[in-house]
Write an enzyme that holds these catalytic residues in place. Structure first.
Site, PDB file in Angstrom:
ATOM      1  N   THR A  93      74.373  33.532  34.734  1.00  0.00           N
ATOM      2  CA  THR A  93      73.324  33.138  33.859  1.00  0.00           C
ATOM      3  C   THR A  93      72.625  34.085  33.151  1.00  0.00           C
ATOM      4  O   THR A  93      72.756  35.497  33.335  1.00  0.00           O
ATOM      5  CB  THR A  93      72.114  32.278  34.709  1.00  0.00           C
ATOM      6  OG1 THR A  93      71.622  33.285  35.674  1.00  0.00           O
ATOM      7  CG2 THR A  93      72.993  31.144  35.406  1.00  0.00           C
ATOM      8  N   ASP A  94      71.998  33.673  32.066  1.00  0.00           N
ATOM      9  CA  ASP A  94      71.155  34.749  31.348  1.00  0.00           C
ATOM     10  C   ASP A  94      69.709  34.742  31.707  1.00  0.00           C
ATOM     11  O   ASP A  94      69.367  33.997  32.711  1.00  0.00           O
ATOM     12  CB  ASP A  94      71.507  34.451  29.934  1.00  0.00           C
ATOM     13  CG  ASP A  94      70.922  33.206  29.416  1.00  0.00           C
ATOM     14  OD1 ASP A  94      70.375  32.614  30.142  1.00  0.00           O
ATOM     15  OD2 ASP A  94      71.357  32.952  28.151  1.00  0.00           O
ATOM     16  N   LEU A  95      68.778  35.410  30.887  1.00  0.00           N
ATOM     17  CA  LEU A  95      67.505  35.158  31.160  1.00  0.00           C
ATOM     18  C   LEU A  95      66.953  33.683  31.301  1.00  0.00           C
ATOM     19  O   LEU A  95      65.673  33.506  31.906  1.00  0.00           O
ATOM     20  CB  LEU A  95      66.676  36.423  30.383  1.00  0.00           C
ATOM     21  CG  LEU A  95      66.816  37.796  30.663  1.00  0.00           C
ATOM     22  CD1 LEU A  95      66.241  38.301  29.484  1.00  0.00           C
ATOM     23  CD2 LEU A  95      66.325  38.187  31.884  1.00  0.00           C
TER      24      LEU A  95
END
Length: 152
Positions: free
Chosen positions: A28-30
């Site tokens: 996942t990203d931020l």
């Protein structure tokens, strides 16, 4: 190593290969959704295992100095996000076979919801970097897997 201790390779349902994957924090990203490039990783894993299960030994071909597959073309469409801990399914289907390449359609789903779709062309490339005709046994396997639209 016992069979149950082996990595999961997905399974064929007719000509359709199904490969389950879980979304981990590292995917996942931020914003908490799967980073766009990771869908390609899921598809690559599914495609590699599909070929292995079908009887196409990419490693032996590479180790013999005969070449390896390389992505020659890729079109992807993102439809909805996947999030941490989601259980996803990558469905892969052979849609075209040529002398040196094969076209595979991948769909990444969460349940019945389509999250991403891609059409990937992989070409067999000789160590020189030039396209190379696939072994006849491989094209026969691909021909047997050409998607006819009978599974869902």
């Amino acid at each position: 190593m016992r069979d149950e201790d082996q990595p999961q390779a997905g399974r064929f349902l007719g000509a359709e290969h199904r490969f389950a994957v879980r979304v981990y924090f590292e995917d996942t990203d931020l914003s908490g959704v799967v980073y766009h490039a990771n869908y390609l990783r899921y598809m690559e894993r599914a495609r590699s295992d599909m070929l292995r299960l079908a009887g196409i030994d990419q490693r032996a071909t590479h180790d013999a100095g005969e070449g390896a597959y390389a992505v020659a073309d890729l079109a992807i469409r993102y439809r909805a996000p996947a999030r941490l801990d989601d259980a996803l399914l990558v469905v892969s289907r052979v849609i075209a076979v040529r002398a040196a390449s094969v076209v595979i359609h991948h769909t990444v789903r969460r349940g019945s919801l389509v999250l991403a779709e891609a059409e990937v062309t992989v070409a067999l490339v000789a160590p020189s970097g030039r396209p190379k005709r696939q072994p006849a046994a491989w094209t026969d396997i691909y021909q047997s897997l050409i998607w006819q639209g009978t599974n869902s």
